[in-house]
Design an enzyme around this catalytic site. Structure first.
Site, PDB file in Angstrom:
ATOM      1  CB  SER A  68     -18.754  36.871   9.440  1.00 60.29           C
ATOM      2  OG  SER A  68     -19.485  36.829   8.233  1.00 60.29           O
ATOM      3  CE  LYS A  95     -22.400  34.315   9.770  1.00 60.47           C
ATOM      4  NZ  LYS A  95     -21.898  35.529   9.209  1.00 60.47           N
TER       5      LYS A  95
END
EC number: 3.4.21.-
Lengths: 177, 186
Positions: free
Chosen positions: B56, B99
């Site tokens: 990701s 993230k």
């Protein structure tokens, strides 16, 4: 004269080495084992601060028992506030993940608590900033479980998990019957 | 007479050995506790090493990269837009996610994908942050589960340590999803 200097230096060395032992141990105990906190406000009346005013209860928070994020319905827990990361709030767990809750004043009347979340409420409805305002809370915000009231001495007691009457997860069987 | 005296000597010897072993054991336990507590303070307040997995955050962080995430910014509330953070997953507190911070509380974030015709925006609520992975096509982040509370953030990734050819600080966001406001410095 020389003897006095060495005594002073020995004292300083002992103090510094004691300091380097005491501070990490204290910090570790407060982070991992137990924490002491004062309950402020009226959101958990009549359980905490039944008289209100200047007399606040002081509770012992057990941080070791929540290291795996295991809580029961009816436990009183302290969490980091989702609205303000520098503040901790203390409320009762009403529902765990997967439970259906009938809310009091939330935007939806019925809520299914998502995975990894739980539903908390203060005992004094209407005077409490809890899941009825900000919704289900992520279990990662769990800080500790209140295990004992330790001050004032007249209110020394162990806190046992108990759900308030009429506040709890909806049993699907009841709804059908 | 002689045997009683030598018995006393043997008993005294055993007591002496026991005291020595007890002393050494207590000293060992004491040192273990002390260094364990120092280690806890280091990992909790200075930083920790993290092995990242998953696609990701490509191309900034690839599967099996080792990074160092520092804890001070999180405790001092100095996380900024554009920082890469390690946070507890909102759906499973035992899992961590890595993230980038796209918006802090009060910021405007774009909730529609770049291919949508009509762009929708939302404002990040108080006490929350909006996270997105750099690999927008292959990342479950705030676009699916919404903003997460600031207190779930564990630390800020400041240095990549492994593999050696990409050692160093991490690059800026390649996705251009951060909406800069007038109060941001350039």
């Amino acid at each position: 004269m020389a003897q006095q200097t060495t005594a002073g230096r020995r004292y300083l060395r002992a103090f510094v080495s004691g300091f380097f032992v005491a501070v990490p141990v204290t910090v570790t105990v407060l982070d991992r084992f137990a924490y002491v906190a004062r309950v402020e406000g009226a959101s958990m009346q009549p359980f905490f601060n039944p008289e209100g005013g200047s007399k606040s209860d002081i509770v012992l928070l057990n941080r070791w028992s929540v290291r795996n994020y295991q809580v029961q319905r009816g436990d009183i827990v302290s969490i980091v506030s989702p609205k303000n990361p520098q503040q901790k709030i203390i409320k009762r767990v009403i529902g765990l993940e997967g439970d259906f809750i009938r809310t009091l004043g939330y935007k939806n009347q019925y809520v299914r608590v998502p995975d990894g979340h739980f539903w908390i409420e203060g005992d004094h409805h209407g005077h409490s900033l809890d899941s009825n305002s900000f919704g289900p809370v992520s279990v990662g915000l769990l800080h500790g479980r209140a295990s004992h009231i330790i001050w004032p001495p007249s209110r020394w007691q162990q806190i046992k998990p108990s759900l308030p009457p009429n506040r709890g997860p909806l049993d699907t069987k009841e709804e059908e019957g | 007479m002689g045997s009683a005296w030598s018995e006393r000597r043997i008993t005294r010897w055993y007591v002496e050995m026991f005291r020595r072993v007890l002393g050494k054991t207590l000293g060992f336990v004491g040192y273990t506790i002390q260094y364990g507590c120092i280690a806890h303070c280091a990992f909790e307040y200075i930083g920790e090493f993290v092995v990242c997995s998953g696609p990701s955050m490509e191309p900034t962080i690839i599967n099996h990269d080792v990074v160092f995430s520092e804890r001070m910014s999180r405790h001092l509330c100095k996380i900024q837009k554009g920082d890469i953070v390690i946070a507890k997953s909102p759906y499973d507190p035992n899992m961590n996610i890595c993230k980038r911070v796209i918006g802090l509380e009060g910021d405007k974030v774009c909730t529609s994908s770049p291919s949508d015709l009509f762009k929708t925006h939302t404002y990040v609520p108080k006490g929350h942050v909006w996270l997105e992975g750099d690999n927008l096509r292959n990342s479950t982040d705030s676009r699916s589960y919404g903003p997460i509370p600031y207190a779930l953030i564990r630390g800020r990734v400041c240095l990549k340590l492994w593999p050696p050819h990409s050692f160093g600080t991490l690059s800026e966001s390649p996705t251009k999803r951060i909406i800069k406001t007038q109060s941001d410095s350039d």
